[in-house]
Design a protein around this motif. Structure first.
Motif: not given
Length: 161
Positions: A34-38, A42-46, A106-118, A132-137
């Motif tokens: 399924a599309p949208g799996r965790a 997720r994308i990295d900061a770069d 297309p939106v990417a969310l970033i927080c301090a360490a990935g908990v709030r963005s998830a 929606v993308l999560d900048v997981h780091e």
């Protein structure tokens, strides 16, 4: 010597077991493809920096004003704290304004360490946002990666936070 036959419930029980196993395999294959799996969301900061700078995504820093003042914001990021007045409703209102009401933007969310963005990624998906993308780091990094600051990606100060 007569061969003993198994009772009918045994045959029906095996049939039910085969049916349940097949249904579980179908459900697992749907979930895994399924599309949208965790992992896919997720994308990295770069990658977030590259895509935001190219205008491919709207990068949104969801930390608090205090955190923004302390470390600055990613250079191309908008702000929408989860601690907005009126809780989740205030956050959702801010996201709606930032996206112009386009729930497929297309939106990417970033927080301090990935908990709030998830958490915020799940929240937005529950409210119909589909890209929606999560900048997981996050900004500070975690076990998933170094983070925005340690990667030395561009930041801007937040004097009006």
């Amino acid at each position: 010597m007569a061969i003993a036959q198994r009772p009918p419930f045994y045959r029906d029980g095996r049939r039910l077991l085969r049916y349940l196993l097949a249904a579980a395999l179908v459900a697992a294959s749907i979930f895994l493809t399924a599309p949208g799996r965790a992992e896919e969301s997720r994308i990295d900061a770069d990658e977030a920096h590259r895509r935001a700078a190219a205008g491919e995504i709207l990068l949104i820093d969801i930390r608090t004003p205090r955190e923004w003042r302390r470390t600055g914001l990613p250079a191309d990021a908008a702000r929408a704290t989860l601690r907005a007045p009126h809780g989740n409703d205030g956050f959702l209102d801010r996201i709606e304004r930032l996206t112009g009401g386009q729930r497929g933007a297309p939106v990417a969310l970033i927080c301090a360490a990935g908990v709030r963005s998830a958490h915020a990624t799940r929240l937005l998906r529950q409210h119909g946002y589909t890209a929606v993308l999560d900048v997981h780091e996050g900004m500070l990094g975690n076990g998933a990666g170094a983070g925005w600051l340690k990667r030395d990606l561009p930041v801007r100060s937040c004097d009006d936070c």
